[in-house]
Design a protein around this motif. Structure first.
Motif, PDB file in Angstrom:
ATOM      1  N   VAL A 111       0.883  -1.222  -0.068  1.00 23.12           N
ATOM      2  CA  VAL A 111      -0.026  -0.018  -0.070  1.00 23.12           C
ATOM      3  C   VAL A 111       0.999   1.181  -0.022  1.00 23.12           C
ATOM      4  O   VAL A 111       0.481   2.112  -0.643  1.00 23.12           O
ATOM      5  CB  VAL A 111      -0.956   0.088   1.206  1.00 23.12           C
ATOM      6  N   GLY A 112       1.948   1.172   0.684  1.00 24.69           N
ATOM      7  CA  GLY A 112       2.790   2.627   0.719  1.00 24.69           C
ATOM      8  C   GLY A 112       3.532   2.603  -0.588  1.00 24.69           C
ATOM      9  O   GLY A 112       3.689   3.779  -0.917  1.00 24.69           O
ATOM     10  N   ASP A 113       3.954   1.577  -1.179  1.00 22.38           N
ATOM     11  CA  ASP A 113       4.398   1.770  -2.442  1.00 22.38           C
ATOM     12  C   ASP A 113       3.239   2.320  -3.478  1.00 22.38           C
ATOM     13  O   ASP A 113       3.795   3.498  -4.056  1.00 22.38           O
ATOM     14  CB  ASP A 113       4.619   0.308  -3.138  1.00 22.38           C
ATOM     15  N   SER A 140       8.662   4.227  -7.718  1.00 19.95           N
ATOM     16  CA  SER A 140       7.668   3.708  -8.671  1.00 19.95           C
ATOM     17  C   SER A 140       6.595   4.417  -8.930  1.00 19.95           C
ATOM     18  O   SER A 140       6.364   5.528  -8.293  1.00 19.95           O
ATOM     19  CB  SER A 140       7.586   2.342  -8.073  1.00 19.95           C
ATOM     20  N   GLN A 141       5.824   4.068  -9.601  1.00 20.32           N
ATOM     21  CA  GLN A 141       4.359   4.737 -10.144  1.00 20.32           C
ATOM     22  C   GLN A 141       3.577   4.800  -8.775  1.00 20.32           C
ATOM     23  O   GLN A 141       3.286   3.705  -7.992  1.00 20.32           O
ATOM     24  CB  GLN A 141       3.650   3.947 -10.880  1.00 20.32           C
ATOM     25  N   ASN A 142       3.081   5.817  -8.408  1.00 17.31           N
ATOM     26  CA  ASN A 142       2.445   6.113  -7.091  1.00 17.31           C
ATOM     27  C   ASN A 142       1.387   7.277  -7.296  1.00 17.31           C
ATOM     28  O   ASN A 142       1.516   7.960  -8.307  1.00 17.31           O
ATOM     29  CB  ASN A 142       3.403   6.404  -5.861  1.00 17.31           C
ATOM     30  N   ILE A 143       0.420   7.355  -6.215  1.00 14.35           N
ATOM     31  CA  ILE A 143      -0.644   8.528  -6.397  1.00 14.35           C
ATOM     32  C   ILE A 143      -0.247   9.603  -5.787  1.00 14.35           C
ATOM     33  O   ILE A 143      -0.983  10.550  -5.451  1.00 14.35           O
ATOM     34  CB  ILE A 143      -1.777   7.712  -5.821  1.00 14.35           C
ATOM     35  N   LEU A 147       4.029   7.077   4.237  1.00  8.71           N
ATOM     36  CA  LEU A 147       4.957   6.993   5.557  1.00  8.71           C
ATOM     37  C   LEU A 147       4.143   6.086   6.445  1.00  8.71           C
ATOM     38  O   LEU A 147       4.668   5.437   7.299  1.00  8.71           O
ATOM     39  CB  LEU A 147       5.482   8.370   6.024  1.00  8.71           C
ATOM     40  N   GLU A 148       2.837   6.643   6.734  1.00  8.25           N
ATOM     41  CA  GLU A 148       2.009   5.869   7.702  1.00  8.25           C
ATOM     42  C   GLU A 148       2.036   4.436   7.392  1.00  8.25           C
ATOM     43  O   GLU A 148       2.060   3.603   8.456  1.00  8.25           O
ATOM     44  CB  GLU A 148       0.731   6.527   7.602  1.00  8.25           C
ATOM     45  N   SER A 149       1.701   3.958   6.309  1.00  3.44           N
ATOM     46  CA  SER A 149       1.518   2.436   5.946  1.00  3.44           C
ATOM     47  C   SER A 149       3.118   1.863   6.017  1.00  3.44           C
ATOM     48  O   SER A 149       3.076   0.728   6.510  1.00  3.44           O
ATOM     49  CB  SER A 149       1.247   2.364   4.490  1.00  3.44           C
ATOM     50  N   TYR A 150       4.032   2.553   5.588  1.00  2.25           N
ATOM     51  CA  TYR A 150       5.541   1.819   5.781  1.00  2.25           C
ATOM     52  C   TYR A 150       5.593   1.800   7.400  1.00  2.25           C
ATOM     53  O   TYR A 150       6.247   0.718   7.816  1.00  2.25           O
ATOM     54  CB  TYR A 150       6.635   2.718   5.134  1.00  2.25           C
ATOM     55  N   GLN A 151       5.289   2.612   8.001  1.00  2.48           N
ATOM     56  CA  GLN A 151       5.487   2.771   9.397  1.00  2.48           C
ATOM     57  C   GLN A 151       4.738   1.611  10.226  1.00  2.48           C
ATOM     58  O   GLN A 151       5.149   0.840  11.037  1.00  2.48           O
ATOM     59  CB  GLN A 151       5.249   4.080  10.214  1.00  2.48           C
ATOM     60  N   LYS A 152       3.516   1.327   9.696  1.00  3.41           N
ATOM     61  CA  LYS A 152       2.724   0.241  10.125  1.00  3.41           C
ATOM     62  C   LYS A 152       3.571  -1.278   9.719  1.00  3.41           C
ATOM     63  O   LYS A 152       3.528  -2.056  10.584  1.00  3.41           O
ATOM     64  CB  LYS A 152       1.309   0.173   9.772  1.00  3.41           C
ATOM     65  N   SER A 153       3.946  -1.161   8.658  1.00  6.38           N
ATOM     66  CA  SER A 153       4.629  -2.309   8.292  1.00  6.38           C
ATOM     67  C   SER A 153       5.828  -2.506   9.138  1.00  6.38           C
ATOM     68  O   SER A 153       6.301  -3.885   9.462  1.00  6.38           O
ATOM     69  CB  SER A 153       5.046  -2.460   6.866  1.00  6.38           C
TER      70      SER A 153
END
Length: 244
Positions: free
Chosen positions: A69-71, A78-81, A88-94
């Motif tokens: 999701v973070g990607d 990479s392609q992102n929105i 950052l929030e998603s990467y931190q959860k991971s």
């Protein structure tokens, strides 16, 4: 029924992220669809995370899914929105999940490698946004983990290649800050590892390419440090390798 529903939602979240997302990421005008995908996927993942404290396998899947999701949200390479805050929030959860898993299985080398990767991604987002202090903190965490992996298996080719790449990435921060001599220290350390790797596998094109680029990195830093002769020498060596 509850267990079946739980597994259905788990499967759907994975399908959203790993099957559907790659099919639309390069389609023109797909940003709204990808934003909706992220929103729904996060709803599923957050619900799953509340019910999975004792399921270590699911925790591992959640860590991978939050990273994915973070990607989609904001991986700068990479392609992102364009949602770097969300990334950052998603990467931190991971990261939090991976830290927790590693506490339960401290000798798991795969977990250590995955945690190093997520620290690097967090550092990448901060670096791309110009927050070099936070980038350094996360890169240092990733670097320490890669160093430990090499210490545990000093002959492992892949671990040393990842360490060399991480050292070079870490050297970008002082380079961006104008601390060229410090950048050269990192680049030189990376160069030594790549030199050994290339000697071991001279036909490895990926390593040969990285070995060439480290000469270019050193040359760039030397140029900004007013060492014109050294810069010209190393840049030429790198270019000769890249353009035989």
């Amino acid at each position: 029924k509850a267990e079946r529903r739980f597994n259905d939602v788990r499967s759907l979240a994975n399908s959203f992220l790993f099957d559907f997302s790659p099919l639309i990421e390069n389609l023109p005008g797909s940003t709204p669809a990808r934003e909706l995908l992220v929103k729904k996927a996060l709803e599923y993942l957050d619900n799953l995370s509340q019910e999975s404290d004792t399921d270590l396998e699911l925790q591992g899947e959640l860590a991978k899914a939050y990273k994915k999701v973070g990607d989609v949200q904001g991986n700068p390479f990479s392609q992102n929105i364009g949602d770097t805050k969300g990334a950052l929030e998603s990467y931190q959860k991971s990261r939090e999940i991976r830290v927790s898993l590693l506490e339960k299985d401290s000798n798991n080398l795969n977990l250590q490698n995955d945690l190093a990767n997520i620290y690097k991604l967090i550092g990448d987002v901060h670096s791309n946004g110009g927050d070099y202090s936070k980038a350094s903190e996360n890169y240092d965490q990733a670097l320490q983990l890669h160093e430990k992996l090499v210490e545990k298996n000093p002959q492992d080719f892949d671990s040393r290649a990842k360490l060399a790449a991480m050292i070079r990435t870490r050297g970008l921060i002082p380079f961006f800050d104008g601390e060229n001599k410090k950048a050269i220290e990192y680049y030189s350390r990376s160069h030594e590892i790549y030199r050994n790797l290339k000697a071991e596998q001279p036909d490895n094109l990926s390593i040969a390419k990285e070995y060439a680029y480290i000469f270019v990195s050193i040359g760039e830093a030397q140029g900004w440090d007013n060492d014109s002769a050294g810069a010209a020498k190393n840049l030429q060596i790198g270019l000769d390798m890249l353009i035989p």
